[in-house]
Design a protein around this motif. Structure first.
Motif, short mmCIF file in Angstrom:
data_model
loop_
_atom_site.label_atom_id
_atom_site.label_comp_id
_atom_site.label_asym_id
_atom_site.label_seq_id
_atom_site.Cartn_x
_atom_site.Cartn_y
_atom_site.Cartn_z
N TYR A 116 55.27 36.92 -35.96
CA TYR A 116 53.83 36.95 -35.71
C TYR A 116 53.53 36.57 -34.26
CZ TYR A 116 53.24 37.12 -40.81
OH TYR A 116 53.27 37.48 -42.13
N PHE A 117 52.33 36.89 -33.82
CA PHE A 117 51.93 36.61 -32.44
C PHE A 117 52.15 35.15 -32.08
CE2 PHE A 117 48.63 35.23 -29.44
CZ PHE A 117 48.85 36.09 -28.38
N ASP A 118 51.79 34.22 -32.98
CA ASP A 118 51.86 32.80 -32.64
C ASP A 118 53.29 32.30 -32.46
OD1 ASP A 118 52.79 31.49 -35.37
OD2 ASP A 118 51.22 32.91 -35.87
N GLU A 119 54.27 33.05 -32.98
CA GLU A 119 55.66 32.64 -32.80
C GLU A 119 56.13 32.84 -31.37
OE1 GLU A 119 58.43 33.46 -36.08
OE2 GLU A 119 56.71 34.34 -37.10
N ASN A 120 55.30 33.47 -30.56
CA ASN A 120 55.62 33.67 -29.15
C ASN A 120 54.71 32.84 -28.25
OD1 ASN A 120 57.62 36.06 -29.34
ND2 ASN A 120 55.94 36.61 -30.71
N VAL A 121 54.03 31.87 -28.86
CA VAL A 121 53.21 30.90 -28.12
C VAL A 121 54.05 29.66 -27.89
CG1 VAL A 121 51.13 29.47 -28.18
CG2 VAL A 121 51.07 31.81 -29.08
N ARG A 122 54.15 29.23 -26.63
CA ARG A 122 54.98 28.06 -26.27
C ARG A 122 54.22 26.75 -26.36
NH1 ARG A 122 59.43 29.22 -23.00
NH2 ARG A 122 60.46 31.10 -23.76
N GLY A 123 52.91 26.84 -26.37
CA GLY A 123 52.10 25.63 -26.45
C GLY A 123 50.64 25.99 -26.47
#
Length: 547
Positions: A116-123
């Motif tokens: 999902y998109f959020d799995e590529n958010v670092r913080g």
């Protein structure tokens, strides 16, 4: 960055004031990609974050972008492509925002690989419900927890019910000029599901995988590979210009006379073309996948032909379609549901949709899902599944073996089309779909019409409830609406039978109101001025013309 800090200070003060008065509030983004009825938010106290819409920086060396939550996908891609980079997961509607992808659920054709998109958010920077500003990180993935890691995990998909996201640190990957796109014809639902799984295997080397079921005997699995190479004499295909084809119609036409790839070699049952990267990412924008045809259904006798798709192009991009959907009131009779299904349950679910809703086409999108519990669709524990089973579906073959609260692969099936005109029948159709999804071990996206009773909702998402409620207590969010409070559709006959609703329900007044709302928003100018559109010559010839 100072402008951002000042905006967050003002937002923090506003949130703190609500907290001190113990008043709940909702977050105003300035636009929405939800189909939930807008009238249900009427009268709510709002925290306005619509001004947080800037890409603050792109660090090409570290492959990191700092973006505010209301940055839409098209602006994000324009900024990152200038550095030769692109987010691993880009939502396929240009107006969906980075914050929406984090706080909601966003799975797209690269999600079989990147999640999902959020799995590529670092913080993510979050204003907590008491006004405190923190920066939450998920950890390094090898056992080291990040600061506020529990908040980060809990906030993904939680629809802003643990605080207000004000800044995201996004991971980027190398971009290339084109997507070498292959359309592989299938002749049955079972074959389409099998081919999707095959194309997700690592040795296939695909960067993107999705599919379209036009009917039970005409499916197309679409795969894409990033490349900088354009073969000689190969035309580039685009989808952003008013005279370009709508993507799904183009796919149907290109594969109409192909034999099934199962009956011969896959190569002979497929066709390949080259699409500029941004044109690929937003290929479904014109026509909103295929639901834009519903506007022509509504405004009959305006013919659904190429001339009128060109002439009315400003109104047929997703931003304008959403404006019209809400402004017209037609969201109350249009089924827009995305569900994540275990692969083994995909064919029984498609059979159900075909028999009870007769909605075609259907979208297929494979997903690498996280371990539960989560508000995202994920493989559910057998303990979370309902006790009763519908006979004849062989659900027992997989419900006791392949499901569990672990990371895995699922298939997103998008069901978008007209529902019953009668309001009660429309609600029953959605309720029946929810029950069938639950029986088959699936989970719904929560942006859509949701009619679960509270016990039903927490049975489906209940593995997350204790942890979620503990986070709400820890981070002082108990005065905010819960996820269930935000997503459930309140069936209120009074609000649906006032004079405004009755006028909108009378053809063609609702549709005209929707058009007026779209014109008033001026959203059509965003596409007209978009810089991500391919700048090649007419027909797409010539590598030297690639932007």
């Amino acid at each position: 960055m100072e402008r951002h800090r000042q905006a967050v200070r003002l937002l923090s003060a506003a949130v703190r004031a609500f907290f001190e008065r113990a008043e709940p509030y909702r977050i105003w983004h300035g636009s929405t990609n939800s189909t939930r009825p807008a009238h249900q938010k009427a009268g709510a106290r709002l925290v306005d974050i619509s001004g947080l819409r800037n890409v603050l920086s792109v660090d090409a060396a570290r492959r990191i972008a700092l973006v505010e939550p209301n940055v839409p996908m098209d602006r994000l891609v324009e900024h990152t492509l200038a550095h030769g980079l692109v987010p691993p997961v880009v939502m396929e509607f240009p107006g969906i925002t980075a914050g929406g992808g984090f706080a909601g659920t966003a799975g797209e054709s690269s999600s079989f690989k990147h999640g999902y998109f959020d799995e590529n958010v670092r913080g993510v920077e979050i204003v907590l419900p008491d006004g405190e500003v923190v920066f939450a990180k998920p950890g390094d993935g090898v056992g080291k927890e990040g600061e506020y890691a529990d908040l980060f995990r809990g906030a993904t998909g939680a629809l802003g019910t643990l605080g207000v996201a004000t800044l995201l640190e996004l991971r980027l990957i190398e971009a290339k000029r084109f997507v070498r796109t292959t359309y592989r014809r299938t002749s049955s639902v079972a074959e389409a599901v099998r081919v999707v799984r095959e194309e997700c295997e690592k040795d296939r080397g695909n960067d993107y995988v999705d599919g379209i079921l036009f009917s039970k005997d005409h499916g197309v699995v679409v795969t894409g590979k990033l490349t900088n190479e354009l073969p000689d004499n190969e035309k580039v295909q685009t989808f952003s210009r008013a005279w370009d084809p709508w993507y799904y119609m183009h796919v149907r036409e290109r594969t109409a006379n192909l034999p099934s790839s199962a009956s011969i070699t896959p190569k002979d049952g497929s066709v390949t073309e080259y699409i500029p990267l941004a044109e690929y990412l937003f290929r479904y924008d014109r026509g909103g996948f295929w639901v834009g045809q519903a506007a022509f259904d509504y405004f009959r006798p305006v013919p659904f032909n190429r001339f009128f798709r060109w002439f009315l192009d400003d109104f047929l991009h997703t931003r304008m379609l959403y404006r019209a959907l809400h402004g017209s009131g037609e969201s109350g009779r249009f089924v827009v549901q995305d569900v994540g299904m275990p692969y083994e349950a995909a064919e029984p679910f498609v059979d159900y949709v075909s028999e009870h809703l007769d909605i075609w086409p259907l979208w297929l999108c494979p997903l690498k899902t996280p371990a539960g519990p989560s508000f995202h669709p994920h493989l559910r524990s057998v303990l979370d599944l309902p006790g009763e089973r519908i006979e004849g579906d062989n659900i027992g073959e997989f419900s006791s073996g392949s499901l569990g609260e672990e990371a895995g692969q699922m298939l997103n099936i998008g069901v978008w089309g007209w529902g019953p005109k009668d309001r009660d029948a429309f609600v029953r159709a959605n309720r029946d779909l929810e029950r069938r999804v639950d029986e088959l071990g699936g989970m719904k996206w929560l942006y859509a019409h949701t009619y679960y009773s509270e016990p039903e909702f927490w049975r489906a998402y209940g593995g997350h409830r204790a942890r979620y409620e503990a986070l709400r207590e820890r981070y002082r969010a108990e005065s905010l609406p819960s996820v269930y409070d935000k997503v459930r559709v309140k069936v209120d006959p009074k609000s649906e039978n006032d004079w405004k609703s009755r006028v909108k329900a009378t053809w063609p007044f609702g549709g005209l109101v929707g058009i007026w709302k779209g014109i008033k928003s001026r959203d059509y100018m965003l596409h007209r001025r978009a810089t991500w559109k391919w700048k090649g010559g007419d027909g797409g010839e010539g590598k030297e013309k690639i932007a």
